[in-house]
Scaffold this active site. Structure first.
Site, PDB file in Angstrom:
ATOM      1  N   HIS A 193      -3.466  -0.005   6.986  1.00 28.01           N
ATOM      2  CA  HIS A 193      -4.455  -0.125   5.921  1.00 28.01           C
ATOM      3  C   HIS A 193      -5.224  -1.439   5.982  1.00 28.01           C
ATOM      4  CE1 HIS A 193      -5.990   1.426   1.936  1.00 28.01           C
ATOM      5  NE2 HIS A 193      -5.785   2.545   2.624  1.00 28.01           N
ATOM      6  N   TYR A 201       0.815  -1.213   0.000  1.00 30.32           N
ATOM      7  CA  TYR A 201       0.000   0.000   0.000  1.00 30.32           C
ATOM      8  C   TYR A 201       0.852   1.268   0.000  1.00 30.32           C
ATOM      9  CZ  TYR A 201      -2.687   3.831   1.879  1.00 30.32           C
ATOM     10  OH  TYR A 201      -3.232   5.066   2.081  1.00 30.32           O
TER      11      TYR A 201
END
Length: 408
Positions: A217, A160
């Site tokens: 995340h 991410y």
């Protein structure tokens, strides 16, 4: 005073911003942002086909009643598509209200609690050395708070918010182009072994004064999130974001029981009902909703008030999916909120973006200073908008090493 019309525009420089313009019989107009990242045509269609026809003839000053009409009247409530559409209308009505009063919105909320609002930048790198270069860049720019993400040695792909190659570290934004999503491969064990030490090295390199944030995340299970939060306690993070999937409010109990690391969560939430127990049980330290996805200024202000009762501060979402219109709404809330914490900030101030959304809001030395112009303090150039059209895109998706779908 009556609403006479409303128009939806989709497009923008490198983003499919969904911009709503509401017109009135007194010549005053308001602007709102309905951008739903990589699903932009859905709130745009909801606005055009269902909501705008019902807006015509209404008094725009009755923003509370209009919000209740659309939220309660839809029967099937909430959800990101509907709330983004409601949010755009609500922002536009507040914009009209501020222009009628000839006041910036923060004055209608109760005035300023601060002159400038602390923001954080996004530093990233293909590896730790690359990340440190990125952090140094933002520190030199005057930022006092930086979110840090970097590649994990041995991870099969970039994860991410991490670039595929070294050197792409300034104002990096994940490539969302193409309707078929890019696939990222995730290895929790490698992340858990590597990242606490990397964060400790960053703290040692930049000292105690830099506010360091890190975003998991949604990648960890509750027990893993608790272990990670405990492991990084010596780093003194400003916050650890989304350690576990946000849907399970009870998951944060385990994290809280085992660590004092501050927790931020909420960017995927779209109502108070997604976070009320987290706030009331004081399982988080920062609430991350956005003015668009939360349904506008009206409901977000209520969430800020609830959070203030339980020692939870604001940390509004500010990814590039939000246009300068919704960011302006949040700047006014930041100026007012007694329990303000920090504002996510990605550089939107390209010449193209400034031409499309002229504004007097400014960022200096890691702080945002809100404009004193009436209303939201941001405008929209329709001639500039005509240069742009919709281009489909998708978020990446995540799979584990064995191919199992995982949480993006």
């Amino acid at each position: 005073m009556k609403i006479t019309g409303a128009t939806v525009f989709v497009g923008g420089p490198a983003k499919n911003y969904v911009t709503l313009k509401i017109m009135t019989d007194q010549g005053v107009y308001g602007l709102g942002d309905a951008t739903l990242n990589n699903r932009e045509t859905l709130p745009a269609a909801y606005l055009r086909d269902y909501l705008i026809p019902n807006l015509i003839g209404m008094d725009p000053r009755n923003s509370e009643d209009i919000w209740q009409l659309f939220y309660r009247g839809a029967y099937f409530r909430r959800g990101p598509i509907a709330m983004a559409a409601f949010g755009a209308i609500d922002m536009a009505l507040w914009d009209i209200k501020g222009k009628l009063a000839n006041m910036p919105l923060y004055q209608l909320f109760g005035g300023k609690s601060r002159e400038g609002a602390l923001v954080y930048a996004h530093a990233t790198g293909a590896d730790l050395e690359d990340l440190i270069d990125s952090i140094s860049h933002y520190v030199e720019q005057g930022y006092k708070a930086v979110r840090v993400q970097c590649g994990i040695p041995g991870m099969p792909t970039a994860s991410y918010a991490v670039p595929d190659k070294k050197g792409d570290v300034r104002n990096y934004i994940t490539d969302y182009s193409g309707i078929k999503p890019k696939v990222e491969i995730w290895d929790t064990d490698r992340y858990m072994r590597y990242m606490p030490g990397a964060l400790a090295e960053i703290r040692g390199r930049f000292g105690a004064d830099l506010k360091i944030l890190h975003d998991v995340h949604h990648r960890l299970l509750p027990r893993e999130g608790a272990e990670f939060a405990k492991a990084v306690e010596p780093v003194g993070l400003f916050w650890l974001e989304d350690p576990t999937p946000a849907e399970d409010q009870d998951a944060l109990k385990l994290v809280r029981q085992h660590s004092t690391t501050p927790i931020a969560i909420g960017e995927v939430f779209n109502s108070v009902w997604d976070c009320n127990k987290l706030i009331e049980n004081e399982l988080i330290d920062y609430i991350r909703l956005a003015a668009t996805y939360a349904g506008g200024i009206t409901p977000l202000k209520r969430i800020v008030d609830l959070a203030g009762l339980h020692h939870v501060r604001t940390g509004f979402h500010g990814a590039p999916s939000h246009s300068p219109i919704s960011m302006a709404a949040q700047y006014h809330l930041n100026a007012w909120a007694p329990n303000f914490g920090i504002q996510e900030y990605l550089v939107l101030g390209t010449p193209e973006c400034d031409a499309l959304f002229p504004s007097g809001h400014r960022m200096e030395n890691g702080m945002v200073f809100v404009s004193d112009a009436p209303g939201l303090g941001v405008d929209f150039d329709e001639q500039e908008a005509a240069r742009y059209s919709y281009s489909p895109g998708s978020h990446p998706v995540v799979r584990l090493l064995d191919g199992t779908m995982w949480n993006y």
